[in-house]
Structure formats: structure tokens, C-alpha cells
Design a protein around this motif. Sequence first.
Motif, mmCIF file in Angstrom:
data_model
loop_
_atom_site.group_PDB
_atom_site.id
_atom_site.type_symbol
_atom_site.label_atom_id
_atom_site.label_comp_id
_atom_site.label_asym_id
_atom_site.label_seq_id
_atom_site.Cartn_x
_atom_site.Cartn_y
_atom_site.Cartn_z
ATOM 1 N N GLN A 109 24.353 31.453 68.330
ATOM 2 C CA GLN A 109 24.984 31.191 69.627
ATOM 3 C C GLN A 109 24.183 30.106 70.352
ATOM 4 O OE1 GLN A 109 25.204 34.383 72.735
ATOM 5 N NE2 GLN A 109 27.309 34.566 72.026
ATOM 6 N N PRO A 110 24.237 28.870 69.861
ATOM 7 C CA PRO A 110 23.354 27.817 70.365
ATOM 8 C C PRO A 110 23.632 27.381 71.801
ATOM 9 C CG PRO A 110 24.935 26.924 68.785
ATOM 10 C CD PRO A 110 25.068 28.418 68.732
ATOM 11 N N ARG A 111 24.746 27.752 72.366
ATOM 12 C CA ARG A 111 25.078 27.272 73.707
ATOM 13 C C ARG A 111 24.479 28.122 74.824
ATOM 14 N NH1 ARG A 111 31.374 25.130 73.320
ATOM 15 N NH2 ARG A 111 31.012 23.579 71.687
ATOM 16 N N VAL A 112 23.893 29.247 74.497
ATOM 17 C CA VAL A 112 23.261 30.087 75.533
ATOM 18 C C VAL A 112 21.858 29.530 75.783
ATOM 19 C CG1 VAL A 112 22.557 32.416 76.194
ATOM 20 C CG2 VAL A 112 24.627 32.085 74.839
ATOM 21 N N ARG A 113 21.765 28.645 76.767
ATOM 22 C CA ARG A 113 20.533 27.877 76.949
ATOM 23 C C ARG A 113 19.363 28.699 77.455
ATOM 24 N NH1 ARG A 113 21.288 23.782 73.606
ATOM 25 N NH2 ARG A 113 23.142 22.589 74.099
ATOM 26 N N SER A 114 19.638 29.829 78.133
ATOM 27 C CA SER A 114 18.520 30.648 78.612
ATOM 28 C C SER A 114 17.648 31.105 77.451
ATOM 29 C CB SER A 114 19.036 31.861 79.396
ATOM 30 O OG SER A 114 19.874 32.660 78.581
ATOM 31 N N THR A 115 18.259 31.303 76.282
ATOM 32 C CA THR A 115 17.491 31.693 75.103
ATOM 33 C C THR A 115 16.511 30.597 74.716
ATOM 34 O OG1 THR A 115 19.477 32.864 74.371
ATOM 35 C CG2 THR A 115 17.703 32.646 72.773
ATOM 36 N N HIS A 116 16.923 29.345 74.866
ATOM 37 C CA HIS A 116 16.030 28.225 74.559
ATOM 38 C C HIS A 116 14.775 28.286 75.431
ATOM 39 C CE1 HIS A 116 19.785 26.854 72.816
ATOM 40 N NE2 HIS A 116 19.200 25.802 72.297
ATOM 41 N N LYS A 117 14.978 28.588 76.707
ATOM 42 C CA LYS A 117 13.844 28.658 77.639
ATOM 43 C C LYS A 117 12.881 29.777 77.248
ATOM 44 C CE LYS A 117 12.895 29.736 82.496
ATOM 45 N NZ LYS A 117 13.495 30.047 83.815
ATOM 46 N N HIS A 118 13.414 30.954 76.937
ATOM 47 C CA HIS A 118 12.556 32.086 76.572
ATOM 48 C C HIS A 118 11.776 31.793 75.283
ATOM 49 C CE1 HIS A 118 14.203 34.385 79.760
ATOM 50 N NE2 HIS A 118 15.367 34.635 79.193
ATOM 51 N N LEU A 119 12.467 31.245 74.294
ATOM 52 C CA LEU A 119 11.808 30.958 73.025
ATOM 53 C C LEU A 119 10.762 29.867 73.199
ATOM 54 C CD1 LEU A 119 11.440 31.283 70.001
ATOM 55 C CD2 LEU A 119 13.433 29.810 69.640
ATOM 56 N N ALA A 132 8.392 23.688 71.297
ATOM 57 C CA ALA A 132 8.636 24.100 72.688
ATOM 58 C C ALA A 132 9.242 22.950 73.480
ATOM 59 C CB ALA A 132 7.330 24.561 73.327
ATOM 60 N N ALA A 133 8.694 21.756 73.315
ATOM 61 C CA ALA A 133 9.191 20.597 74.057
ATOM 62 C C ALA A 133 10.650 20.325 73.726
ATOM 63 C CB ALA A 133 8.330 19.373 73.751
ATOM 64 N N GLY A 134 11.015 20.438 72.460
ATOM 65 C CA GLY A 134 12.397 20.210 72.062
ATOM 66 C C GLY A 134 13.357 21.189 72.717
ATOM 67 N N LEU A 135 12.958 22.453 72.790
ATOM 68 C CA LEU A 135 13.811 23.471 73.399
ATOM 69 C C LEU A 135 13.897 23.296 74.912
ATOM 70 C CD1 LEU A 135 12.777 26.626 71.370
ATOM 71 C CD2 LEU A 135 14.973 25.452 71.281
ATOM 72 N N PHE A 136 12.770 22.986 75.556
ATOM 73 C CA PHE A 136 12.806 22.751 77.009
ATOM 74 C C PHE A 136 13.687 21.548 77.335
ATOM 75 C CE2 PHE A 136 8.648 25.142 77.528
ATOM 76 C CZ PHE A 136 9.204 26.158 78.290
ATOM 77 N N ARG A 137 13.631 20.519 76.500
ATOM 78 C CA ARG A 137 14.473 19.339 76.730
ATOM 79 C C ARG A 137 15.953 19.724 76.706
ATOM 80 N NH1 ARG A 137 12.426 16.537 73.093
ATOM 81 N NH2 ARG A 137 13.963 16.809 71.449
ATOM 82 N N GLN A 138 16.333 20.548 75.733
ATOM 83 C CA GLN A 138 17.731 20.995 75.645
ATOM 84 C C GLN A 138 18.109 21.856 76.851
ATOM 85 O OE1 GLN A 138 19.057 22.417 71.649
ATOM 86 N NE2 GLN A 138 16.988 21.874 71.013
ATOM 87 N N PHE A 139 17.202 22.756 77.250
ATOM 88 C CA PHE A 139 17.488 23.631 78.381
ATOM 89 C C PHE A 139 17.653 22.828 79.666
ATOM 90 C CE2 PHE A 139 15.939 26.083 82.030
ATOM 91 C CZ PHE A 139 16.847 27.143 82.011
ATOM 92 N N LEU A 140 16.748 21.870 79.896
ATOM 93 C CA LEU A 140 16.775 21.109 81.141
ATOM 94 C C LEU A 140 17.935 20.125 81.185
ATOM 95 C CD1 LEU A 140 12.944 20.567 81.584
ATOM 96 C CD2 LEU A 140 14.446 21.888 83.093
ATOM 97 N N ALA A 141 18.509 19.818 80.040
ATOM 98 C CA ALA A 141 19.692 18.947 80.025
ATOM 99 C C ALA A 141 20.863 19.596 80.767
ATOM 100 C CB ALA A 141 20.088 18.619 78.592
#
Length: 209
Positions: A109-119, A132-141
Motif C-alpha cells: 500500500q505505497p500511497r499511505v505516506r504516514s507509513t513512510h514517515k514512521h519507517l 531514511a532520506a528517501g522516505l522522508f522526501r516522499q512523505f514531504l512531497a
Amino acid sequence: GQVLETLPDNPDALHLMGVVSHQKDDHVAAATLIGRAIAVHGAKADYHTNYGVVLQRLGRFDEAIESYRRAVALDQAQADAHGNLANLLKDRAETDEAIRHYEAAIRYQPRVRSTHKHLASLYIDRDRFEEAAGLFRQFLAVSPDDAEANSNYGYALEHLERYEEAERHYRRAHELAPQSAEICANLGNALKRLGRAAVRAPEAAPLTG
């Protein structure tokens, strides 16, 4: 309901009524109904996922964890079960297992961005700064005004020696949460590395009763 009068052991009807009870905040009834559905037909993963949600709302966390584990054992694609299980494991500092389930939640479920932040936060704890940087970049987008995420992204970027980018995100975090002493300290440290003027720490906020 009428369906239960004619088919008292119909698991789909029991499950659906349990979900409706949960939506009405009657979590005790929801647990009873979904529990009955599982007793009749225990091999449906979504029953266990929703049972875990209800148990979690009732504060029965050990049982919720087991229910989520059962759900993903039956169906690896149960993204909600992976995510909810990871949240509970994260709260218990069971970081390695939490990471695995967050990764699975994102995979399915890649569209649930809150998971990106937690991970991403857990990756930082494991010094996995590039990931971590890659996931934060996606979340902050999609959530650019999250102060915590901006600060933690800055922290990851700083450890990757990307100081200019780190400063930019620390400054954004400071704009969003000017009273955060931690964000002030992080920005101040980044500015020292760059030879810039330090940020003045906020005065202590008054205590409220």
C-alpha cells in the motif's frame, strides 16, 4: 439483524455487523461479533485484521498483535495489518520486526505516506540515513508542513553530509514549530557546521494547569 436470525452462523454477516458496530464506537459488540465470525471461519485474513483494530481500540494490545500476525500469515498483502502491527511493535521498541512490517505495508500500500514517515524514523535509529532520506522526501512531497518530518529529514541529510539541504529543512521545521527546543538545537548545530549565525533558543513556555 434479519440475516443472523436466518443464518446465525453466517461469518460474513457477523463480520459485517462487527464492522458496523466498530464504526458506531461500540467496540465491545464489535469484538464479540467479529470473534464469532472468526470462530466459524478463521481462515479469512480481513476478519483478523479488523479484529485486531477493534482489540487495539479496546486496549487489548497483546491480542491485537496476535490478530494482526494471524492476518498477515493468512495473506501477506494485508497492508493495514502490517502497518498497525508495526505501530504496536514500534511502541514496544521491537524495532527490527516493526521495520519488516512497515516495509511490507509500503510494498502493498505505497500511497499511505504516514507509513513512510514512521519507517524513516526507525531507519534513522539504525543509522540507515540514505533510506531514511528517501522516505522522508516522499512523505514531504505530499505533507510539506510536517515539522517533525522536516527536522528528521534534515538530520538524515546532515549525516549524509548534505548540509545545505539539511539547513533548508531544519529552517522549515523551525518555521513550523518555533517553540521546539530540539528543532532549534538541530538547526543550530547545522548552522555551526556551515559557519552561519546561530538560532536563538526559545524561552521556556509557561506551564498551564
